[in-house]
Every structure is written in C-alpha cells, then in structure tokens.
Design a protein around this motif. Structure first.
Motif, PDB file in Angstrom:
ATOM      1  N   GLN A 104       0.872  -1.172   0.000  1.00 25.13           N
ATOM      2  CA  GLN A 104       0.000   0.000   0.000  1.00 25.13           C
ATOM      3  C   GLN A 104       0.908   1.220   0.000  1.00 25.13           C
ATOM      4  O   GLN A 104       1.862   1.274   0.781  1.00 25.13           O
ATOM      5  CB  GLN A 104      -0.910  -0.012   1.221  1.00 25.13           C
ATOM      6  CG  GLN A 104      -1.859  -1.199   1.219  1.00 25.13           C
ATOM      7  CD  GLN A 104      -2.751  -1.202   2.435  1.00 25.13           C
ATOM      8  OE1 GLN A 104      -3.320  -0.186   2.786  1.00 25.13           O
ATOM      9  NE2 GLN A 104      -2.855  -2.352   3.078  1.00 25.13           N
ATOM     10  N   LYS A 106       1.466   5.695  -0.884  1.00 25.97           N
ATOM     11  CA  LYS A 106       0.922   7.042  -1.078  1.00 25.97           C
ATOM     12  C   LYS A 106       2.073   7.941  -1.517  1.00 25.97           C
ATOM     13  O   LYS A 106       3.176   7.860  -0.981  1.00 25.97           O
ATOM     14  CB  LYS A 106       0.310   7.545   0.233  1.00 25.97           C
ATOM     15  CG  LYS A 106      -0.149   8.975   0.217  1.00 25.97           C
ATOM     16  CD  LYS A 106      -1.471   9.152  -0.450  1.00 25.97           C
ATOM     17  CE  LYS A 106      -1.935  10.605  -0.321  1.00 25.97           C
ATOM     18  NZ  LYS A 106      -2.913  10.978  -1.280  1.00 25.97           N
ATOM     19  N   TYR A 108       3.473  11.808  -2.016  1.00 25.56           N
ATOM     20  CA  TYR A 108       3.312  13.173  -1.509  1.00 25.56           C
ATOM     21  C   TYR A 108       4.224  14.110  -2.299  1.00 25.56           C
ATOM     22  O   TYR A 108       5.364  13.770  -2.616  1.00 25.56           O
ATOM     23  CB  TYR A 108       3.695  13.248  -0.029  1.00 25.56           C
ATOM     24  CG  TYR A 108       2.877  12.339   0.852  1.00 25.56           C
ATOM     25  CD1 TYR A 108       1.688  12.775   1.424  1.00 25.56           C
ATOM     26  CD2 TYR A 108       3.299  11.033   1.121  1.00 25.56           C
ATOM     27  CE1 TYR A 108       0.938  11.932   2.245  1.00 25.56           C
ATOM     28  CE2 TYR A 108       2.561  10.191   1.937  1.00 25.56           C
ATOM     29  CZ  TYR A 108       1.382  10.641   2.494  1.00 25.56           C
ATOM     30  OH  TYR A 108       0.652   9.818   3.299  1.00 25.56           O
ATOM     31  N   CYS A 129       4.600  13.599   6.330  1.00 23.90           N
ATOM     32  CA  CYS A 129       4.018  12.667   5.355  1.00 23.90           C
ATOM     33  C   CYS A 129       3.931  11.257   5.946  1.00 23.90           C
ATOM     34  O   CYS A 129       2.912  10.572   5.792  1.00 23.90           O
ATOM     35  CB  CYS A 129       4.842  12.643   4.063  1.00 23.90           C
ATOM     36  SG  CYS A 129       4.873  14.217   3.173  1.00 23.90           S
ATOM     37  N   LYS A 132       1.093  11.152   8.461  1.00 16.41           N
ATOM     38  CA  LYS A 132      -0.217  11.043   7.799  1.00 16.41           C
ATOM     39  C   LYS A 132      -0.460   9.619   7.334  1.00 16.41           C
ATOM     40  O   LYS A 132      -1.552   9.071   7.495  1.00 16.41           O
ATOM     41  CB  LYS A 132      -0.287  11.994   6.597  1.00 16.41           C
ATOM     42  CG  LYS A 132      -0.378  13.450   6.951  1.00 16.41           C
ATOM     43  CD  LYS A 132      -0.321  14.316   5.701  1.00 16.41           C
ATOM     44  CE  LYS A 132      -0.190  15.779   6.076  1.00 16.41           C
ATOM     45  NZ  LYS A 132       0.153  16.628   4.943  1.00 16.41           N
ATOM     46  N   PHE A 133       0.568   9.017   6.755  1.00 20.43           N
ATOM     47  CA  PHE A 133       0.438   7.664   6.224  1.00 20.43           C
ATOM     48  C   PHE A 133       0.159   6.644   7.334  1.00 20.43           C
ATOM     49  O   PHE A 133      -0.758   5.834   7.226  1.00 20.43           O
ATOM     50  CB  PHE A 133       1.715   7.271   5.466  1.00 20.43           C
ATOM     51  CG  PHE A 133       1.634   5.937   4.789  1.00 20.43           C
ATOM     52  CD1 PHE A 133       1.114   5.824   3.507  1.00 20.43           C
ATOM     53  CD2 PHE A 133       2.057   4.778   5.429  1.00 20.43           C
ATOM     54  CE1 PHE A 133       1.034   4.587   2.870  1.00 20.43           C
ATOM     55  CE2 PHE A 133       1.981   3.543   4.809  1.00 20.43           C
ATOM     56  CZ  PHE A 133       1.468   3.451   3.526  1.00 20.43           C
ATOM     57  N   ASN A 135      -1.045   7.170  10.278  1.00 21.24           N
ATOM     58  CA  ASN A 135      -2.370   7.422  10.865  1.00 21.24           C
ATOM     59  C   ASN A 135      -3.473   6.877   9.966  1.00 21.24           C
ATOM     60  O   ASN A 135      -4.428   6.254  10.439  1.00 21.24           O
ATOM     61  CB  ASN A 135      -2.580   8.920  11.109  1.00 21.24           C
ATOM     62  CG  ASN A 135      -1.926   9.384  12.387  1.00 21.24           C
ATOM     63  OD1 ASN A 135      -1.884   8.651  13.371  1.00 21.24           O
ATOM     64  ND2 ASN A 135      -1.399  10.589  12.382  1.00 21.24           N
ATOM     65  N   THR A 136      -3.354   7.104   8.654  1.00 23.73           N
ATOM     66  CA  THR A 136      -4.350   6.613   7.696  1.00 23.73           C
ATOM     67  C   THR A 136      -4.456   5.096   7.736  1.00 23.73           C
ATOM     68  O   THR A 136      -5.534   4.531   7.624  1.00 23.73           O
ATOM     69  CB  THR A 136      -3.985   7.064   6.254  1.00 23.73           C
ATOM     70  OG1 THR A 136      -3.966   8.491   6.230  1.00 23.73           O
ATOM     71  CG2 THR A 136      -4.982   6.555   5.234  1.00 23.73           C
ATOM     72  N   HIS A 137      -3.312   4.429   7.923  1.00 25.80           N
ATOM     73  CA  HIS A 137      -3.284   2.955   7.916  1.00 25.80           C
ATOM     74  C   HIS A 137      -3.344   2.363   9.325  1.00 25.80           C
ATOM     75  O   HIS A 137      -3.161   1.160   9.498  1.00 25.80           O
ATOM     76  CB  HIS A 137      -2.048   2.463   7.165  1.00 25.80           C
ATOM     77  CG  HIS A 137      -2.129   2.750   5.696  1.00 25.80           C
ATOM     78  ND1 HIS A 137      -1.745   3.955   5.159  1.00 25.80           N
ATOM     79  CD2 HIS A 137      -2.596   2.010   4.673  1.00 25.80           C
ATOM     80  CE1 HIS A 137      -1.950   3.937   3.852  1.00 25.80           C
ATOM     81  NE2 HIS A 137      -2.479   2.777   3.530  1.00 25.80           N
ATOM     82  N   ASP A 138      -3.586   3.231  10.315  1.00 24.36           N
ATOM     83  CA  ASP A 138      -3.772   2.805  11.704  1.00 24.36           C
ATOM     84  C   ASP A 138      -2.611   1.928  12.201  1.00 24.36           C
ATOM     85  O   ASP A 138      -2.809   0.864  12.784  1.00 24.36           O
ATOM     86  CB  ASP A 138      -5.107   2.049  11.852  1.00 24.36           C
ATOM     87  CG  ASP A 138      -5.558   1.994  13.301  1.00 24.36           C
ATOM     88  OD1 ASP A 138      -5.150   2.880  14.082  1.00 24.36           O
ATOM     89  OD2 ASP A 138      -6.284   1.040  13.660  1.00 24.36           O
TER      90      ASP A 138
END
Length: 198
Positions: A104, A106, A108, A129, A132-133, A135-138
């Motif tokens: 997975q 992302k 930036y 960055c 954020k990544f 946090n998004t993917h827990d």
C-alpha cells in the motif's frame, strides 16, 4: 507525392511538420562509432569511480553499498519503505508472507519552498508525510522496520548511515550536505512522535 504521417492523436502531419521534427531529432542521431566511443568513456569513468585512487576526481561517483544479500522469498512481516527521488516522496507499507506481497503506498509532493529551504524543513515535511500515512493505515503504535531510498549521491558508511555528497534534481536544502541522513530522519520522526527502526 505528398508525405502525410498520422500521429498518435489522429491529426495529419504534412511534409513541413515532418521536416521540422526531423530537424529537432537530427542532432540525436549518432554513428555507431560515436556510440562505441560513448560506451568506452562511460566504462572508463565508472572504473575511475570504483578506484580508491581516482574516486575523488571521477565524474561518475561509485560508492560502496552495505547491502550484502537479496530477498530469497522466505521473508515475513510488515515494513515501511520511503522513497525520496525528486519532487515526489513515496511512503509504502509492505507486508511479506513468503512470496505473497501486499503493498500500500501514497505519493506526496515536495513543494519547491521545501526543496530550496533548510534540511530541517525537508525532514520535518518527510516526517509529516509519514505521520499522515501511518495514521491513515492505523499503524501509529507499531514499531516497524524502515527502509529509506534517498536518490541523491551519498557516501554510505554503513547499512543505516549515509552522508549526502551533493544535491541534484533542483534540491538545495541547506544543512544537509555532509550530514548523516539517517540521523536527520530519526530526529524529525522523534519530533513528530513516530517510532521506527532503521
């Protein structure tokens, strides 16, 4: 006979247009002898870059790597990979289970003001960055192994120790040349409260 070529967009090209394009690319058409000479020069420069005696003055720098083995298909676990290669920065989460791979990622953007700012601003942006990544993917609480591809000339002193030799690709962040990139990354991650292993 009228020479009309079809281009990929479907419009017709007339003789004058073909002539103009030929004029642009003419300088890129080289003889076999010239290509062989270029190959010979590249080979000489790479050898010069590999030699301890000539590395410091070689046009093509060849630095040692500390990676001593390649994956064999039995690897397991979850890893983070970072890739700074230019105006984009990618964060990837890679899960390996033998030959099964789940990735997975992302991408930036690195704004120009960051590219021309300070090293602290650059590494803080990278850490943002990553934050954020994760946090998004827990996965914020997980301590994951981390690999960092830093696509600029670096002198590697160990598997997790590399110093930037010079900036390329439009970057000019001050305070980074000659510094250990892993330390700069770890310090930025620490400021953001992200725990990773190198």
């Amino acid at each position: 006979m009228n020479n009309i070529l079809k281009n990929p967009l479907g419009s017709n090209m007339k003789d004058a247009q073909v002539e103009e394009i030929e004029g642009f690319v003419r300088g890129f058409k080289l003889s076999s002898l010239t290509y062989k000479r270029i190959m010979q020069l590249l080979h000489e420069e790479m050898n010069s870059g590999l030699s301890k005696k000539t590395n410091h003055m070689a046009d093509i720098k060849m630095f040692p790597t500390f990676v001593r083995s390649l994956p064999d298909g039995t690897e397991k676990g979850k890893f983070l990979a970072l890739d700074l290669g230019g105006t984009n920065f990618r964060v990837l989460m890679v899960e390996l289970n033998g030959k099964d791979v789940d990735i997975q990622s992302k991408t930036y953007l690195i704004p120009q003001r960051i590219m021309l700012g300070t090293g602290t601003q650059l590494f803080d942006h990278i850490a943002d960055c990553i934050c954020k990544f994760v946090n998004t993917h827990d996965i914020m609480g997980e301590k994951l192994p981390l690999g960092f591809t830093f696509s600029f000339p670096c002198k590697q002193e160990g598997l997790a120790k590399a110093r930037l030799s010079k900036w390329t690709k439009g970057f000019r962040c001050e305070g980074v040349v000659g510094e250990d990139l892993c330390i700069l990354l770890h310090e930025a991650l620490k400021r953001k409260g992200v725990r990773m292993t190198a």
